[in-house]
Scaffold this active site. Structure first.
Site, PDB file in Angstrom:
ATOM      1  N   THR A   1     -24.081  -3.323 -14.301  1.00 24.09           N
ATOM      2  CA  THR A   1     -23.853  -4.053 -15.550  1.00 24.09           C
ATOM      3  C   THR A   1     -25.052  -3.926 -16.491  1.00 24.09           C
ATOM      4  O   THR A   1     -26.190  -3.761 -16.032  1.00 24.09           O
ATOM      5  CB  THR A   1     -23.605  -5.542 -15.234  1.00 24.09           C
ATOM      6  OG1 THR A   1     -23.765  -6.317 -16.405  1.00 24.09           O
ATOM      7  CG2 THR A   1     -24.591  -6.076 -14.209  1.00 24.09           C
ATOM      8  N   ASP A   2     -24.805  -4.060 -17.791  1.00 26.71           N
ATOM      9  CA  ASP A   2     -25.922  -4.047 -18.754  1.00 26.71           C
ATOM     10  C   ASP A   2     -26.816  -5.274 -18.594  1.00 26.71           C
ATOM     11  O   ASP A   2     -27.932  -5.305 -19.093  1.00 26.71           O
ATOM     12  CB  ASP A   2     -25.409  -3.932 -20.203  1.00 26.71           C
ATOM     13  CG  ASP A   2     -24.531  -5.096 -20.654  1.00 26.71           C
ATOM     14  OD1 ASP A   2     -24.174  -5.948 -19.816  1.00 26.71           O
ATOM     15  OD2 ASP A   2     -24.194  -5.145 -21.860  1.00 26.71           O
ATOM     16  N   GLU A   3     -26.313  -6.293 -17.867  1.00 24.98           N
ATOM     17  CA  GLU A   3     -27.108  -7.523 -17.718  1.00 24.98           C
ATOM     18  C   GLU A   3     -28.393  -7.296 -16.923  1.00 24.98           C
ATOM     19  O   GLU A   3     -29.310  -8.106 -16.983  1.00 24.98           O
ATOM     20  CB  GLU A   3     -26.270  -8.640 -17.082  1.00 24.98           C
ATOM     21  CG  GLU A   3     -25.059  -8.981 -17.930  1.00 24.98           C
ATOM     22  CD  GLU A   3     -24.430 -10.323 -17.602  1.00 24.98           C
ATOM     23  OE1 GLU A   3     -25.138 -11.216 -17.126  1.00 24.98           O
ATOM     24  OE2 GLU A   3     -23.219 -10.456 -17.836  1.00 24.98           O
TER      25      GLU A   3
ATOM     26  N   LYS B   1     -27.629  -7.884  -9.063  1.00 23.05           N
ATOM     27  CA  LYS B   1     -27.099  -6.561  -9.445  1.00 23.05           C
ATOM     28  C   LYS B   1     -28.253  -5.566  -9.623  1.00 23.05           C
ATOM     29  O   LYS B   1     -28.162  -4.404  -9.228  1.00 23.05           O
ATOM     30  CB  LYS B   1     -26.275  -6.656 -10.734  1.00 23.05           C
ATOM     31  CG  LYS B   1     -24.985  -7.441 -10.622  1.00 23.05           C
ATOM     32  CD  LYS B   1     -23.938  -6.804  -9.715  1.00 23.05           C
ATOM     33  CE  LYS B   1     -23.366  -5.520 -10.266  1.00 23.05           C
ATOM     34  NZ  LYS B   1     -22.262  -4.998  -9.411  1.00 23.05           N
TER      35      LYS B   1
ATOM     36  N   ALA C   1     -18.133  -7.711  -5.945  1.00 25.45           N
ATOM     37  CA  ALA C   1     -19.319  -8.485  -6.310  1.00 25.45           C
ATOM     38  C   ALA C   1     -18.926  -9.919  -6.596  1.00 25.45           C
ATOM     39  O   ALA C   1     -17.770 -10.215  -6.870  1.00 25.45           O
ATOM     40  CB  ALA C   1     -19.972  -7.884  -7.555  1.00 25.45           C
TER      41      ALA C   1
ATOM     42  N   LEU D   1     -10.916 -10.810  -0.739  1.00 24.86           N
ATOM     43  CA  LEU D   1     -10.083 -11.811  -1.424  1.00 24.86           C
ATOM     44  C   LEU D   1     -10.818 -13.146  -1.593  1.00 24.86           C
ATOM     45  O   LEU D   1     -10.418 -14.169  -1.030  1.00 24.86           O
ATOM     46  CB  LEU D   1      -8.743 -12.010  -0.705  1.00 24.86           C
ATOM     47  CG  LEU D   1      -7.877 -10.757  -0.545  1.00 24.86           C
ATOM     48  CD1 LEU D   1      -6.593 -11.075   0.218  1.00 24.86           C
ATOM     49  CD2 LEU D   1      -7.520 -10.144  -1.907  1.00 24.86           C
TER      50      LEU D   1
ATOM     51  N   TYR E   1     -27.308 -13.792 -10.913  1.00 32.79           N
ATOM     52  CA  TYR E   1     -26.284 -12.739 -10.895  1.00 32.79           C
ATOM     53  C   TYR E   1     -26.900 -11.399 -11.272  1.00 32.79           C
ATOM     54  O   TYR E   1     -26.819 -10.416 -10.529  1.00 32.79           O
ATOM     55  CB  TYR E   1     -25.126 -13.076 -11.854  1.00 32.79           C
ATOM     56  CG  TYR E   1     -24.282 -11.873 -12.219  1.00 32.79           C
ATOM     57  CD1 TYR E   1     -23.523 -11.217 -11.249  1.00 32.79           C
ATOM     58  CD2 TYR E   1     -24.253 -11.365 -13.530  1.00 32.79           C
ATOM     59  CE1 TYR E   1     -22.759 -10.091 -11.569  1.00 32.79           C
ATOM     60  CE2 TYR E   1     -23.496 -10.249 -13.852  1.00 32.79           C
ATOM     61  CZ  TYR E   1     -22.751  -9.611 -12.874  1.00 32.79           C
ATOM     62  OH  TYR E   1     -22.003  -8.493 -13.184  1.00 32.79           O
ATOM     63  N   SER E   2     -27.556 -11.355 -12.447  1.00 35.39           N
ATOM     64  CA  SER E   2     -28.078 -10.064 -12.910  1.00 35.39           C
ATOM     65  C   SER E   2     -29.215  -9.584 -12.003  1.00 35.39           C
ATOM     66  O   SER E   2     -29.389  -8.377 -11.799  1.00 35.39           O
ATOM     67  CB  SER E   2     -28.500 -10.124 -14.375  1.00 35.39           C
ATOM     68  OG  SER E   2     -29.362 -11.198 -14.627  1.00 35.39           O
TER      69      SER E   2
ATOM     70  N   LEU F   1     -17.687 -23.725 -26.888  1.00 39.39           N
ATOM     71  CA  LEU F   1     -18.588 -22.661 -27.355  1.00 39.39           C
ATOM     72  C   LEU F   1     -20.025 -23.082 -27.041  1.00 39.39           C
ATOM     73  O   LEU F   1     -20.502 -24.115 -27.529  1.00 39.39           O
ATOM     74  CB  LEU F   1     -18.383 -22.453 -28.868  1.00 39.39           C
ATOM     75  CG  LEU F   1     -19.235 -21.407 -29.573  1.00 39.39           C
ATOM     76  CD1 LEU F   1     -19.151 -20.046 -28.902  1.00 39.39           C
ATOM     77  CD2 LEU F   1     -18.795 -21.270 -31.035  1.00 39.39           C
TER      78      LEU F   1
ATOM     79  N   ASP G   1     -10.949  -5.385  -0.056  1.00 39.55           N
ATOM     80  CA  ASP G   1     -11.351  -6.593  -0.786  1.00 39.55           C
ATOM     81  C   ASP G   1     -11.229  -7.764   0.181  1.00 39.55           C
ATOM     82  O   ASP G   1     -10.249  -7.853   0.922  1.00 39.55           O
ATOM     83  CB  ASP G   1     -10.434  -6.777  -2.009  1.00 39.55           C
ATOM     84  CG  ASP G   1     -10.984  -7.784  -3.009  1.00 39.55           C
ATOM     85  OD1 ASP G   1     -11.231  -8.925  -2.604  1.00 39.55           O
ATOM     86  OD2 ASP G   1     -11.143  -7.431  -4.192  1.00 39.55           O
TER      87      ASP G   1
END
Ligand code: NAD
Length: 316
Positions: free
Chosen positions: A125-127, A155, A83, A36, A151-152, A207, A34
């Site tokens: 990821t599901d994204e 990936k 990632a 870091l 991001y997605s 939110l 890693d």
């Protein structure tokens, strides 16, 4: 069989939970690589250092420097958790996402191709599937890849590279695509840790938008168990979806945390929606359930309880 695995990104949330899982449930030897970043936590990995089966090497998967140190031996498998993972950060600066999520995955694939490991599991990821409307069926492994944020997209790009190494070189690689994880050791910038720590310290809880965006939630330990099964029994070239069968709106999640911490819903503060905010993710995990016999075992209520306890102790 005793294995030596290379875990990249093992100082982050899921990687550290996975190492803890392997140390507890297997005889594997583990190298944690890693670099870091801000998202890593030395506290997450401190307890592992007492194990003779564990070593840590500070290593950047995006560069090829220090390759001789990390690959001083052959591994049975590489499991790539490393990632950049925060969607909001990818919107303000996508560059580190391209560097680590795409270039980093490429370097690890090359290492497997060069014979430095027998196989590789890519933690995705599901994204990558994009967003669902409220009445669409959950994503299967055959759903199109339609990522909506940097991001997605990074990936999804990595997933396509992994697939190409299987198709082109018959490299033994497997991709897992999991839904939203929660549990101990996650960075405070992420949704559930933020809500829990704000609730515990009596701060307003932000939110996004109308609060009705839906995610499927899985307790991190269930995810770790699934990855271990994929590592032991998964078939090369395959993709396995992993989900918690727990679709919740963001508002539902906050209300559960507010309730379990004994606080009131008037702490919730509606804020402007995030750009490109996917409306709904939901995942069909029938394949891993049928083929490998995995299913999630920790209810949302129980998982949130354990997570709150962990953050409560950490806050002191
Ligand atoms: P995280 O952000 O908590 O941890 C990522 C780790 O990777 C950190 O320790 C960081 O230092 C390390 N890292 C980053 N760049 C690196 C580099 N160039 N070289 C070496 N290490 C590097 O992430 P997480 O939530 O634990 O996610 C782990 C993986 O699981 C990611 O690939 C992510 O896409 C995937 N995933 C996460 C979720 C989730 O809900 N958190 C869900 C599905 C899939």
């Amino acid at each position: 069989m005793t294995k030596h695995v290379l875990i990249s990104g093992g100082a982050g949330f899921i990687g550290a939970n996975f190492i803890a899982y392997l140390l507890k449930n297997t005889e594997y030897s583990i190298t944690n690589a890693d670099c870091l970043t801000y998202a890593a936590s030395l506290e997450n990995i401190q307890s592992f250092t007492s194990s003779e089966r564990y070593r840590f090497i500070q290593y950047d998967i995006g560069s090829s420097e220090k390759e001789s140190e990390i690959f001083d031996q052959k591994y049975d498998a590489i499991i790539n958790f490393a990632a950049e993972t925060h969607v909001d950060r990818s919107i303000s600066n996508a560059s580190p996402f391209i560097y680590t999520n795409i270039n980093g995955t490429f370097h690890l694939l090359q290492a497997v191709l060069d014979g430095k490991a027998d196989r590789m599991i890519q933690i995705s990821t599901d994204e990558v599937y994009g967003s669902l409307s409220p009445y669409e069926s959950p994503f299967t492994e055959h759903s199109a890849l339609l990522p909506n944020n940097p991001y997605s997209a990074s990936k999804a790009s990595a997933d396509l590279l992994v697939r190409s190494y299987y198709q082109t070189h018959s490299l033994p690689v497997i991709i897992t695509r999991c839904s939203n994880n929660y549990g101990p050791m996650q960075h405070l910038e992420k949704f559930i840790p933020k809500v829990i720590t704000h609730a515990l310290t009596d701060k307003k809880i932000p939110l996004y938008g109308d609060g009705l965006n839906i995610r499927d939630w899985i307790f991190v330990e269930d995810h770790c168990r699934a990855i271990h099964m994929v590592l032991e029994q998964g078939k090369a070239g395959e993709v396995y979806n992993i989900g918690g069968n727990t679709e919740k709106t963001n508002r539902d999640v906050i209300e559960e945390i507010v309730k379990q911490t004994g606080k009131k819903n008037d702490m919730i503060e509606y804020v402007e929606d995030r750009k490109g905010h996917d409306r709904r993710y939901a995942i069909n995990s029938t394949k891993i359930e049928k083929e490998l016999g995995w299913s999630p075992s920790i209810s949302f209520h129980e998982g949130i309880k354990r997570t709150i306890e962990w953050y409560r102790k950490r806050l002191g």
